[in-house]
Design a protein around this motif. Structure first.
Motif, short mmCIF file in Angstrom:
data_model
loop_
_atom_site.label_atom_id
_atom_site.label_comp_id
_atom_site.label_asym_id
_atom_site.label_seq_id
_atom_site.Cartn_x
_atom_site.Cartn_y
_atom_site.Cartn_z
N ARG A 153 0.83 -1.20 0.00
CA ARG A 153 0.00 0.00 0.00
C ARG A 153 0.87 1.26 0.00
N PHE A 154 1.94 1.23 0.77
CA PHE A 154 2.85 2.37 0.81
C PHE A 154 3.50 2.58 -0.55
N MET A 155 3.99 1.51 -1.17
CA MET A 155 4.62 1.62 -2.49
C MET A 155 3.63 2.11 -3.53
N GLN A 156 2.40 1.61 -3.47
CA GLN A 156 1.41 2.01 -4.45
C GLN A 156 1.06 3.48 -4.31
N MET A 157 1.03 3.98 -3.07
CA MET A 157 0.83 5.41 -2.85
C MET A 157 1.92 6.21 -3.55
#
Length: 408
Positions: free
Chosen positions: A284-288
């Protein structure tokens, strides 16, 4: 975010048989005992094209790696703390050129190691102050005691700061202790791995008026739905992976002296290496990041800020390899720059491993790794628990296998 496969590899531009080489290759590390287990997630355009686990999260207890296994991500904490700082920067709370002594007065008169031994070091005054951008780029002169490659490292260990922080202190006191030690080099003149991001975490506390754990929880983890990212887990947690080191025979050997810290609430929340997370949360952090600062309707940063953070900020625009000092020798960093919290690929040719120019990445001390490739719209995460991370070439091998599976 579900990390089960959402699309067939072909729909994401991968050859399924080539992508399957990932599992076959890394299974070999477990089958011969070099790793206890691992987890790999490959996504493109936000859709997971490959998600796999293999081996044990706790070999001694006979517990397998599962999709919700929790991992010590160590220095993969650094990009999260850097995002936190840049959120405050976007609010106009500071400028990147500001001396950090404006908020952390202990850094007002820092000195720099010049010569001598750990028992009798000779220092000189810093010619310019440590600025915020120095912390974000690791050009501050702060170092790590556990590197054990310089007199300054020895002084850190003498002061009680090794792999784990000094006992009985909080982050504020640790910051004061680090400020009292000499810098490895004049600020802005070299690149040296160290507690820069830990001090940045303290800066986040002072500027925001919140504790670092509180700020990360309310401003990053809760908005992004990172429900399993934390500083410690309850004693006896069965989801937490065990920590390993190579034994005399090369087989992964459990290493509880450091591993047990995951079950204790830290007195010094390390913005540089203290978090525990899951593959789903870090995805989720990477996708953000890949989506320019936003996820599921929550915007943490402007897309322009993400673009700014992931450019090479090293003085003169040189490779990190040119400025590196202090003994962080996992890789030569040829063709690699450094941005505000991330290493950035300038040219993949010198490293002899493909990734798109502009790809940004980092990894953790227990061999975890991630990268975000804006050109290929790709995010990749590797999770395992073997220290040190330089033991095996897991990261370049992962890149070889992932990029050679792209066919569109």
């Amino acid at each position: 975010m579900n990390i089960d496969r959402e699309v067939a590899p072909e729909q994401a531009g991968f050859d399924a048989r080539r992508l399957a080489r990932l599992d076959a290759h890394f299974a070999g590390y477990v089958d011969d005992g070099r790793l206890a287990g691992w987890q790999i997630v490959v996504a493109r355009d936000g859709k997971v094209a490959h998600s796999s686990t293999y081996g044990a999260r706790d070999a001694e207890a006979g517990l397998p790696v599962e999709p919700d296994t929790q991992w010590r991500i160590y220095s993969m904490t650094k990009p999260i703390t850097s995002v936190a700082a840049m959120m405050l920067w976007e609010e106009g709370r500071f400028e990147l050129t500001d001396p950090i002594s404006r908020w952390l007065p202990e850094f007002a008169d820092v000195r720099v190691y010049d010569k001598g031994s750990a028992s009798q070091p000779f220092t000189v005054p810093a010619v310019e102050p440590i600025r915020v951008w120095h912390l974000l780029t690791h050009t501050s002169g702060l170092t790590y005691g556990f590197l054990q490659t310089s007199v300054v490292d020895a002084l850190y260990r003498k002061a009680g700061y090794d792999v784990l922080p000094k006992t009985g202190v909080d982050l504020a006191q640790a910051s004061r202790d680090w400020a009292a030690l000499p810098l490895l080099f004049q600020p802005g003149t070299a690149w040296g791995y160290g507690v820069s991001t830990d001090v940045l975490g303290r800066l986040v506390e002072v500027v925001s008026g919140q504790s670092l754990p509180g700020f990360l929880r309310t401003r990053i983890f809760e908005p992004l739905g990172m429900v399993d990212t934390c500083w410690s887990v309850e004693a006896g947690s069965k989801r937490m992976a065990a920590l390993y080191v190579p034994g005399p025979d090369g087989r992964a050997t459990r290493f509880d002296p450091i591993g047990k810290a995951a079950f204790e609430e830290p007195t010094v929340p390390s913005g540089g290496g203290g978090l525990i997370s899951t593959a789903a949360d870090y995805q989720r952090f990477m996708q953000m990041l890949l989506q320019g600062g936003t996820l599921a309707g929550e915007r943490l940063l402007s897309s322009r800020t993400i673009g700014f953070m992931t450019r090479n900020h090293l003085p003169g625009g040189v490779d990190l390899d040119t400025l590196q000092t202090g003994g962080f020798a996992e890789t030569t960093f040829e063709g690699i720059g450094f941005g505000l919290g991330f290493a950035v690929v300038r040219d993949p040719v010198p490293a002899r491993v493909w990734s798109s120019p502009g790809t940004y990445y980092w990894g953790g001390a227990a061999s975890t790794a991630f990268w975000v490739d804006p050109v290929e719209r790709l995010t990749v995460g590797l999770y395992t628990q073997l220290m040190p991370s330089s033991t095996y070439p897991l990261r370049p091998q992962l890149r070889q296998l992932v990029y050679s599976a792209l066919i569109d």
